[in-house]
Design a protein around this motif. Structure first.
Motif, PDB file in Angstrom:
ATOM      1  N   CYS A 199       0.846  -1.193   0.000  1.00 27.56           N
ATOM      2  CA  CYS A 199       0.000   0.000   0.000  1.00 27.56           C
ATOM      3  C   CYS A 199       0.884   1.246   0.000  1.00 27.56           C
ATOM      4  O   CYS A 199       2.102   1.173   0.178  1.00 27.56           O
ATOM      5  CB  CYS A 199      -0.939   0.008   1.207  1.00 27.56           C
ATOM      6  N   TYR A 200       0.259   2.383  -0.205  1.00 24.12           N
ATOM      7  CA  TYR A 200       0.971   3.652  -0.114  1.00 24.12           C
ATOM      8  C   TYR A 200       1.220   4.001   1.353  1.00 24.12           C
ATOM      9  O   TYR A 200       0.406   3.667   2.235  1.00 24.12           O
ATOM     10  CB  TYR A 200       0.160   4.771  -0.768  1.00 24.12           C
ATOM     11  N   VAL A 201       2.326   4.673   1.612  1.00 26.02           N
ATOM     12  CA  VAL A 201       2.640   5.180   2.942  1.00 26.02           C
ATOM     13  C   VAL A 201       2.947   6.675   2.823  1.00 26.02           C
ATOM     14  O   VAL A 201       3.806   7.068   2.028  1.00 26.02           O
ATOM     15  CB  VAL A 201       3.834   4.444   3.577  1.00 26.02           C
ATOM     16  N   LEU A 202       2.224   7.480   3.588  1.00 26.98           N
ATOM     17  CA  LEU A 202       2.413   8.930   3.601  1.00 26.98           C
ATOM     18  C   LEU A 202       2.910   9.325   4.983  1.00 26.98           C
ATOM     19  O   LEU A 202       2.198   9.164   5.977  1.00 26.98           O
ATOM     20  CB  LEU A 202       1.101   9.643   3.286  1.00 26.98           C
ATOM     21  N   ALA A 203       4.141   9.819   5.051  1.00 30.05           N
ATOM     22  CA  ALA A 203       4.774  10.164   6.325  1.00 30.05           C
ATOM     23  C   ALA A 203       5.013  11.660   6.391  1.00 30.05           C
ATOM     24  O   ALA A 203       5.662  12.239   5.514  1.00 30.05           O
ATOM     25  CB  ALA A 203       6.088   9.417   6.481  1.00 30.05           C
ATOM     26  N   SER A 204       4.482  12.280   7.438  1.00 34.66           N
ATOM     27  CA  SER A 204       4.576  13.726   7.627  1.00 34.66           C
ATOM     28  C   SER A 204       5.407  13.999   8.870  1.00 34.66           C
ATOM     29  O   SER A 204       5.027  13.602   9.974  1.00 34.66           O
ATOM     30  CB  SER A 204       3.166  14.305   7.793  1.00 34.66           C
ATOM     31  N   ALA A 205       6.536  14.685   8.704  1.00 38.95           N
ATOM     32  CA  ALA A 205       7.526  14.742   9.783  1.00 38.95           C
ATOM     33  C   ALA A 205       7.850  16.159  10.235  1.00 38.95           C
ATOM     34  O   ALA A 205       7.625  17.135   9.519  1.00 38.95           O
ATOM     35  CB  ALA A 205       8.811  14.056   9.329  1.00 38.95           C
ATOM     36  N   GLN A 206       8.403  16.234  11.434  1.00 42.56           N
ATOM     37  CA  GLN A 206       9.118  17.420  11.879  1.00 42.56           C
ATOM     38  C   GLN A 206      10.522  17.338  11.275  1.00 42.56           C
ATOM     39  O   GLN A 206      11.123  16.257  11.236  1.00 42.56           O
ATOM     40  CB  GLN A 206       9.215  17.461  13.402  1.00 42.56           C
ATOM     41  N   GLY A 207      11.066  18.494  10.829  1.00 49.82           N
ATOM     42  CA  GLY A 207      12.342  18.415  10.137  1.00 49.82           C
ATOM     43  C   GLY A 207      13.256  19.611  10.320  1.00 49.82           C
ATOM     44  O   GLY A 207      13.357  20.464   9.440  1.00 49.82           O
ATOM     45  N   GLY A 208      13.922  19.684  11.464  1.00 49.39           N
ATOM     46  CA  GLY A 208      14.862  20.778  11.673  1.00 49.39           C
ATOM     47  C   GLY A 208      15.244  20.898  13.136  1.00 49.39           C
ATOM     48  O   GLY A 208      14.985  19.997  13.939  1.00 49.39           O
ATOM     49  N   THR A 209      15.844  22.026  13.492  1.00 50.06           N
ATOM     50  CA  THR A 209      16.262  22.277  14.871  1.00 50.06           C
ATOM     51  C   THR A 209      15.235  23.166  15.561  1.00 50.06           C
ATOM     52  O   THR A 209      14.901  24.252  15.081  1.00 50.06           O
ATOM     53  CB  THR A 209      17.645  22.944  14.917  1.00 50.06           C
ATOM     54  N   HIS A 210      14.740  22.704  16.703  1.00 44.16           N
ATOM     55  CA  HIS A 210      13.644  23.358  17.413  1.00 44.16           C
ATOM     56  C   HIS A 210      14.161  24.268  18.531  1.00 44.16           C
ATOM     57  O   HIS A 210      15.356  24.273  18.841  1.00 44.16           O
ATOM     58  CB  HIS A 210      12.700  22.290  17.964  1.00 44.16           C
ATOM     59  N   ASP A 211      13.236  25.021  19.139  1.00 44.11           N
ATOM     60  CA  ASP A 211      13.592  25.963  20.209  1.00 44.11           C
ATOM     61  C   ASP A 211      14.421  25.309  21.310  1.00 44.11           C
ATOM     62  O   ASP A 211      15.326  25.926  21.877  1.00 44.11           O
ATOM     63  CB  ASP A 211      12.320  26.539  20.854  1.00 44.11           C
ATOM     64  N   SER A 212      14.096  24.069  21.614  1.00 43.27           N
ATOM     65  CA  SER A 212      14.745  23.366  22.723  1.00 43.27           C
ATOM     66  C   SER A 212      16.152  22.890  22.370  1.00 43.27           C
ATOM     67  O   SER A 212      16.873  22.415  23.241  1.00 43.27           O
ATOM     68  CB  SER A 212      13.902  22.156  23.120  1.00 43.27           C
ATOM     69  N   GLY A 213      16.515  22.992  21.087  1.00 41.69           N
ATOM     70  CA  GLY A 213      17.779  22.452  20.625  1.00 41.69           C
ATOM     71  C   GLY A 213      17.649  21.058  20.047  1.00 41.69           C
ATOM     72  O   GLY A 213      18.585  20.551  19.424  1.00 41.69           O
ATOM     73  N   ARG A 214      16.501  20.424  20.247  1.00 43.14           N
ATOM     74  CA  ARG A 214      16.262  19.108  19.668  1.00 43.14           C
ATOM     75  C   ARG A 214      16.240  19.216  18.148  1.00 43.14           C
ATOM     76  O   ARG A 214      15.659  20.142  17.579  1.00 43.14           O
ATOM     77  CB  ARG A 214      14.928  18.549  20.167  1.00 43.14           C
ATOM     78  N   ARG A 215      16.852  18.252  17.485  1.00 45.37           N
ATOM     79  CA  ARG A 215      16.862  18.221  16.025  1.00 45.37           C
ATOM     80  C   ARG A 215      16.097  17.003  15.527  1.00 45.37           C
ATOM     81  O   ARG A 215      16.364  15.879  15.963  1.00 45.37           O
ATOM     82  CB  ARG A 215      18.294  18.198  15.486  1.00 45.37           C
ATOM     83  N   THR A 216      15.145  17.248  14.647  1.00 46.79           N
ATOM     84  CA  THR A 216      14.357  16.163  14.076  1.00 46.79           C
ATOM     85  C   THR A 216      14.793  15.898  12.641  1.00 46.79           C
ATOM     86  O   THR A 216      15.354  16.761  11.968  1.00 46.79           O
ATOM     87  CB  THR A 216      12.855  16.499  14.130  1.00 46.79           C
ATOM     88  N   TRP A 217      14.509  14.681  12.185  1.00 46.17           N
ATOM     89  CA  TRP A 217      15.098  14.179  10.948  1.00 46.17           C
ATOM     90  C   TRP A 217      14.419  14.700   9.675  1.00 46.17           C
ATOM     91  O   TRP A 217      15.039  14.843   8.624  1.00 46.17           O
ATOM     92  CB  TRP A 217      15.064  12.655  10.958  1.00 46.17           C
ATOM     93  N   GLY A 218      13.121  14.967   9.724  1.00 48.25           N
ATOM     94  CA  GLY A 218      12.428  15.396   8.509  1.00 48.25           C
ATOM     95  C   GLY A 218      12.232  14.249   7.537  1.00 48.25           C
ATOM     96  O   GLY A 218      11.856  13.155   7.909  1.00 48.25           O
ATOM     97  N   HIS A 219      12.485  14.535   6.227  1.00 45.85           N
ATOM     98  CA  HIS A 219      12.311  13.538   5.175  1.00 45.85           C
ATOM     99  C   HIS A 219      10.870  13.034   5.115  1.00 45.85           C
ATOM    100  O   HIS A 219      10.613  11.823   5.054  1.00 45.85           O
ATOM    101  CB  HIS A 219      13.296  12.375   5.328  1.00 45.85           C
ATOM    102  N   SER A 220       9.927  13.994   5.125  1.00 38.61           N
ATOM    103  CA  SER A 220       8.535  13.632   4.841  1.00 38.61           C
ATOM    104  C   SER A 220       8.483  13.049   3.441  1.00 38.61           C
ATOM    105  O   SER A 220       9.155  13.545   2.521  1.00 38.61           O
ATOM    106  CB  SER A 220       7.644  14.875   4.928  1.00 38.61           C
ATOM    107  N   MET A 221       7.670  12.017   3.261  1.00 38.56           N
ATOM    108  CA  MET A 221       7.675  11.366   1.947  1.00 38.56           C
ATOM    109  C   MET A 221       6.404  10.581   1.687  1.00 38.56           C
ATOM    110  O   MET A 221       5.652  10.250   2.612  1.00 38.56           O
ATOM    111  CB  MET A 221       8.885  10.441   1.820  1.00 38.56           C
TER     112      MET A 221
END
Length: 266
Positions: A199-221
Motif C-alpha cells: 500500500c501507499y505510505v504517507l509520512a509527515s515529519a518534523q524536520g529541523g532544529t527546534h527551540d529546545s535544541g532538539r533536532r528532528t530528521w524530517g524527510h517527509s515522503m
C-alpha cells in the motif's frame, strides 16, 4: 487522488505553529491535494516534555480541534491533524492523539498513539511514557481510495500494528523522529511497511532544529506499494504532494499476491 504531507519545524509557541500550519495547508490545497497530513506535535514542540500538558484539550472542544475542523471546512480538504494533546484521566499525562476530519469538518477518526518512544544515547534521552498515556485501539477508516490506517512515529517499528488493520490503501504516519534514529532507520522502515502491506505510505515529519535544541530528521515522503519513494522533502518546512494511483496498487497485489499468501495472522 492527490495527498500531501506537511513538514514543519514546530516551535514552543502554539500561535506561531497555527499560523504556519494554516499557510502550509493552503499551499497543499493550491497544489491540488484532496487530503493533507500534519506532523506529530505540529501544534507545540516545547522546551520541556511537560510543556504540552498545559495545552491539553478536552476531546471535542478546544483551540486546536476547532482549528482542524475549520481549516478542513475552509479548504474543503480532508485533514489528518498529526497529533495534538488531549486530556487523559491522569493530570500529569496526555493522549498523543491523531484526529482525522473530512472536507466538511466532521471528525471521522481518532487514534491515540499506542507505542511510546524511549531512547537513551549518552546525553540524548527521551521517555514519552513520563508525559503520555498510551492508547489501546488500532484505528483505520474508509475513504474514496479504500481503507486508511493511522499510526504515529514510534509505531513505525511495530509491523504487527499495521497488519492488524487488514488491507489498507494508505498508511498515514505523522512523526517527529529524532535526527539520530531517523538517519539510521526512518526511510528503510517506511519502505518496509509499504512493501509488506502493498500500500501507499504517507509520512509527515518534523524536520529541523527546534527551540529546545532538539533536532528532528524530517524527510517527509510518499512511498508507493512497491517501495519506491515518489516524493520527499529532506529538511525544513514545506509540502510533499503526489497522486495516489489505486490501479497501480491493485496491479502489484495481482502480480505478487503476497497478502493472500500469508499463512499466519497476528
Amino acid at each position: 487522488m492527490k495527498v500531501a504531507a506537511i513538514q514543519m519545524v514546530s516551535a514552543s509557541n502554539p500561535d506561531a505553529n497555527l499560523q504556519t500550519a494554516h499557510r502550509l495547508l493552503q499551499q497543499a490545497k493550491a497544489e491540488g491535494a484532496n487530503l493533507a497530513v500534519l506532523p506529530e506535535y505540529w501544534s507545540i514542540m516545547g522546551l520541556r516534555d511537560t510543556d504540552k500538558i498545559a495545552f491539553a484539550e478536552e476531546p471535542g472542544n478546544g483551540v486546536l480541534q476547532n482549528f482542524l475542523k475549520q481549516i478542513a471546512q475552509e479548504l474543503q480538504m480532508a485533514i489528518i491533524g498529526g497529533t495534538i494533546p488531549l486530556k487523559s484521566g491522569d493530570s500529569s499525562k496526555i493522549y498523543n492523539a491523531c484526529l482525522a476530519f473530512d472536507r466538511h469538518g466532521s471528525q471521522i477518526a481518532r487514534y491515540d498513539k499506542i507505542h511510546l518512544f524511549g531512547f537513551i544515547n549518552g546525553e540524548e534521552s527521551y521517555q514519552e511514557s513520563n508525559t503520555i498515556q498510551e492508547g489501546n485501539d488500532i484505528v483505520s477508516f474508509d475513504s474514496e481510495i479504500g481503507k486508511i490506517g493511522l499510526g504515529v512515529c514510534y509505531d513505525l517499528r511495530f509491523p504487527e500494528l499495521f497488519r492488524n488493520m487488514g488491507p489498507c490503501s494508505l498508511i498515514v504516519l505523522p512523526a517527529a523522529f529524532t535526527y539520530t534514529t531517523g538517519q539510521a532507520h526512518w526511510e528503510i522502515l517506511l519502505r518496509a511497511r509499504a512493501i509488506e502491506n502493498q500500500c501507499y505510505v504517507l509520512a509527515s515529519a518534523q524536520g529541523g532544529t527546534h527551540d529546545s535544541g532538539r533536532r528532528t530528521w524530517g524527510h517527509s515522503m510518499l512511498i508507493d506499494p512497491w517501495g519506491k519513494i515518489i516524493n520527499c522533502l529532506d529538511e525544513g518546512e514545506g509540502v510533499v504532494s503526489a497522486d495516489l494511483d489505486v490501479d497501480v496498487m491493485q496491479k502489484i497485489r495481482t502480480n505478487l499476491p503476497a497478502l493472500k499468501h500469508r499463512r499466519f495472522t497476528c
